[in-house]
Scaffold this active site. Structure first.
Site, mmCIF file in Angstrom:
data_model
loop_
_atom_site.group_PDB
_atom_site.id
_atom_site.type_symbol
_atom_site.label_atom_id
_atom_site.label_comp_id
_atom_site.label_asym_id
_atom_site.label_seq_id
_atom_site.Cartn_x
_atom_site.Cartn_y
_atom_site.Cartn_z
ATOM 1 N N ARG A 1 0.847 -1.202 0.000
ATOM 2 C CA ARG A 1 0.000 0.000 0.000
ATOM 3 C C ARG A 1 0.872 1.238 0.000
ATOM 4 O O ARG A 1 0.910 2.003 0.956
ATOM 5 C CB ARG A 1 -0.969 -0.096 1.162
ATOM 6 C CG ARG A 1 -1.783 -1.373 0.971
ATOM 7 C CD ARG A 1 -2.916 -1.469 1.872
ATOM 8 N NE ARG A 1 -4.141 -1.433 1.116
ATOM 9 C CZ ARG A 1 -5.325 -1.672 1.627
ATOM 10 N NH1 ARG A 1 -5.437 -1.946 2.894
ATOM 11 N NH2 ARG A 1 -6.396 -1.621 0.885
ATOM 12 N N GLN B 1 -0.524 2.370 -5.649
ATOM 13 C CA GLN B 1 -1.934 2.704 -5.403
ATOM 14 C C GLN B 1 -2.850 2.353 -6.581
ATOM 15 O O GLN B 1 -3.955 1.860 -6.390
ATOM 16 C CB GLN B 1 -2.050 4.196 -5.123
ATOM 17 C CG GLN B 1 -2.951 4.481 -3.975
ATOM 18 C CD GLN B 1 -2.816 5.915 -3.495
ATOM 19 O OE1 GLN B 1 -2.053 6.698 -4.055
ATOM 20 N NE2 GLN B 1 -3.566 6.254 -2.470
ATOM 21 N N ASP C 1 -3.889 -1.265 -6.561
ATOM 22 C CA ASP C 1 -4.403 -1.761 -5.287
ATOM 23 C C ASP C 1 -5.853 -2.261 -5.421
ATOM 24 O O ASP C 1 -6.814 -1.530 -5.205
ATOM 25 C CB ASP C 1 -4.300 -0.622 -4.250
ATOM 26 C CG ASP C 1 -4.726 -1.048 -2.857
ATOM 27 O OD1 ASP C 1 -5.197 -2.190 -2.695
ATOM 28 O OD2 ASP C 1 -4.603 -0.234 -1.930
HETATM 29 P P1 NAD Z 1 -8.915 -3.653 6.551
HETATM 30 O O1 NAD Z 1 -9.897 -4.061 5.508
HETATM 31 O O2 NAD Z 1 -7.833 -4.616 6.953
HETATM 32 O O3 NAD Z 1 -9.734 -3.273 7.885
HETATM 33 C C1 NAD Z 1 -10.833 -2.424 7.844
HETATM 34 C C2 NAD Z 1 -10.824 -1.508 9.033
HETATM 35 O O4 NAD Z 1 -11.156 -2.228 10.218
HETATM 36 C C3 NAD Z 1 -9.479 -0.835 9.307
HETATM 37 O O5 NAD Z 1 -9.644 0.564 9.272
HETATM 38 C C4 NAD Z 1 -9.106 -1.336 10.688
HETATM 39 O O6 NAD Z 1 -8.407 -0.372 11.440
HETATM 40 C C5 NAD Z 1 -10.464 -1.627 11.277
HETATM 41 N N1 NAD Z 1 -10.476 -2.521 12.460
HETATM 42 C C6 NAD Z 1 -9.748 -3.633 12.723
HETATM 43 N N2 NAD Z 1 -10.064 -4.133 13.923
HETATM 44 C C7 NAD Z 1 -11.030 -3.330 14.446
HETATM 45 C C8 NAD Z 1 -11.784 -3.334 15.659
HETATM 46 N N3 NAD Z 1 -11.590 -4.255 16.610
HETATM 47 N N4 NAD Z 1 -12.699 -2.355 15.829
HETATM 48 C C9 NAD Z 1 -12.905 -1.386 14.892
HETATM 49 N N5 NAD Z 1 -12.233 -1.343 13.740
HETATM 50 C C10 NAD Z 1 -11.297 -2.295 13.515
HETATM 51 O O7 NAD Z 1 -8.202 -2.302 6.194
HETATM 52 P P2 NAD Z 1 -8.230 -1.444 4.846
HETATM 53 O O8 NAD Z 1 -9.487 -0.683 4.780
HETATM 54 O O9 NAD Z 1 -7.919 -2.352 3.709
HETATM 55 O O10 NAD Z 1 -7.010 -0.474 5.028
HETATM 56 C C11 NAD Z 1 -6.655 0.080 6.242
HETATM 57 C C12 NAD Z 1 -5.801 1.308 6.030
HETATM 58 O O11 NAD Z 1 -4.679 1.050 5.169
HETATM 59 C C13 NAD Z 1 -6.497 2.453 5.315
HETATM 60 O O12 NAD Z 1 -7.397 3.136 6.041
HETATM 61 C C14 NAD Z 1 -5.274 3.299 4.949
HETATM 62 O O13 NAD Z 1 -4.802 4.028 6.024
HETATM 63 C C15 NAD Z 1 -4.287 2.246 4.574
HETATM 64 N N6 NAD Z 1 -4.263 2.164 3.098
HETATM 65 C C16 NAD Z 1 -3.227 2.788 2.468
HETATM 66 C C17 NAD Z 1 -3.173 2.757 1.075
HETATM 67 C C18 NAD Z 1 -2.033 3.416 0.374
HETATM 68 O O14 NAD Z 1 -1.273 4.105 0.988
HETATM 69 N N7 NAD Z 1 -1.878 3.227 -0.928
HETATM 70 C C19 NAD Z 1 -4.147 2.119 0.326
HETATM 71 C C20 NAD Z 1 -5.208 1.512 1.006
HETATM 72 C C21 NAD Z 1 -5.235 1.537 2.395
#
Ligand code: NAD
Length: 384
Positions: free
Chosen positions: A127, A132, A135
């Site tokens: 990520r 991006q 992704d």
């Molecule tokens: P994910 O699908 O693994 O998880 C979804 C969400 O659930 C996350 O925000 C996580 O913090 C939350 N979560 C986990 N346990 C929890 C709990 N017990 N209670 C409440 N919430 C909980 O994550 P995702 O959406 O694929 O990505 C997470 C983060 O990765 C994004 O928000 C972002 O910061 C980062 N990201 C970065 C890039 C990039 O830089 N290119 C791209 C995509 C995502």
């Protein structure tokens, strides 16, 4: 260079896969890049809204007998992991790109290794800013987040927006979103657009600002130290923290009309956040949509592809969230693939070249030339 796009067969989703890995637009873009022969299986795009004719017009060939096609393909583009039988038909040394869930699918990874396939796992694309555009986890999660809200709106016995009428005022529906990552933030935005009153919680404190910027209220729960890994994923909570979270969220769930859970832990089982006692405390008629249902579920009793009713509360678990909007999901996935292929396309040899020292290759290439090459996966399998 022969590229094959099979019709998705997915035993895990009971063949409930209506997306396709490459759209006709993707065919055109690959052709521009220099890929000569693209063979698409008959009917592969039909459920996503792309006919065989669309593919032919874009420059692809259509074939019905696909094992023969796999045997000569240098590159196979798919969404879901290949079946054991399909792997047997892959050409040795070819490149296979799909979601693989390698932490949980060791047999598939080892079969690809034995067949000497260069296998890219789309969920392992790092990520980073450079990656991006490739992704697919994000592109599909974003659509999935939208779908959770539409699904809830369809099932709830209330309207979303506030409405003032001569017969009285209707208050906006209350939506509580747990997990504000890619899917959760899109769910928040969608629910807000429909006029709901939205609250959200995530264990990563950094998302508070993002939630607020979408006009929703961030719920603060004191769970002690929580946070994120260097890759931006949530750190797993201790059992005590999880029990505390369940307890503290009960009141929010009780007063909500709709609860949407999107909390996941990368490569691991999702945390159970809504136990049966919370469901029993909720109002009859309310709806819970569990987006984490295919990785164990955030809600007790939720099942993929089913709606379970407990005390009048519907617990919705779709088998394939992005598949509900298969046209756009395929469009975005196809684009992610093209961006990945373009990055590693070598013009001189008209083939894909994956340099060992590239961070995207190191992050997403799982097997190559008969070996498992991914450090994290080797460690996970106890190989080093
Ligand atoms: P994910 O699908 O693994 O998880 C979804 C969400 O659930 C996350 O925000 C996580 O913090 C939350 N979560 C986990 N346990 C929890 C709990 N017990 N209670 C409440 N919430 C909980 O994550 P995702 O959406 O694929 O990505 C997470 C983060 O990765 C994004 O928000 C972002 O910061 C980062 N990201 C970065 C890039 C990039 O830089 N290119 C791209 C995509 C995502």
């Amino acid at each position: 260079m022969v590229t094959a796009v099979p019709k998705e067969r997915n035993a895990e989703r009971e063949n409930n896969e209506n997306r396709v890995a490459l759209t006709p637009e993707g065919v055109k873009r690959l052709k521009t890049l220099g890929v000569e022969e693209i063979i698409v299986e008959t009917g592969a795009g039909e459920e996503a809204g792309f006919s065989d004719e669309d593919y032919t017009k874009a420059g692809a060939e259509i074939s019905g007998s696909f094992t023969g096609v796999l045997e000569k393909a240098n590159l196979v583009l798919r969404l879901n992991q290949p079946s054991e039988d399909e792997i047997k038909h892959l050409k040795k040394g070819s490149v296979h790109i799909s979601f693989l869930d390698p932490y949980n699918n060791r047999d598939t990874v080892e079969a690809l290794q034995a067949r000497e396939i260069a296998a890219i796992s789309m969920e392992m694309i790092p990520r980073t800013t450079r990656a991006q555009k490739m992704d697919a986890l994000s592109s599909q999660a974003s659509l999935a987040g939208y779908v959770t809200v539409i699904e809830a709106a369809h099932r709830i016995n209330k309207i979303f927006p506030m409405m003032m009428t001569p017969a009285g005022t209707i208050s906006p529906v209350r939506v509580f979103i747990i997990g504000a990552g890619v899917a959760g933030l899109q769910a928040i935005a969608t629910a807000k657009r429909l006029g709901a009153r939205v609250e959200a919680f995530d264990t990563r404190p950094v998302v508070e600002e993002q939630v607020a910027s979408l006009g929703a209220k961030f719920v603060k729960l004191d769970l002690g130290e929580t946070g994120q890994t260097k890759d931006g994923y949530a750190k797993a909570l201790t059992e005590e923290q999880l029990a505390l979270q369940q307890e503290l969220m009960q009141e929010k769930c009780r007063t909500a009309d709709i609860v949407i859970t999107t909390a996941k832990l990368f490569g691991r089982k999702a945390p159970l956040l809504i136990p049966k006692k919370t469901i029993e405390a909720m109002k009859p008629g309310s709806v819970i949509v569990d987006l984490a249902v295919d990785t164990g579920g955030n809600v007790e009793g939720s099942k993929p592809g089913e709606t379970v009713v407990i005390n009048g509360v519907q617990i919705v678990g779709l088998a394939n969230y992005p598949g509900e909007v298969a046209a756009n999901a395929s469009q975005m996935y196809s684009s992610n693939l093209i961006n990945l292929i373009s990055e590693f396309w070598n013009k001189e040899s008209s083939s894909l070249v994956f340099p060992e020292d590239d961070d995207i290759v190191q992050g997403a290439l799982i097997t190559r030339e008969g070996s498992i090459v991914h450090g994290g996966i080797k460690k996970h399998y106890g190989m080093e």
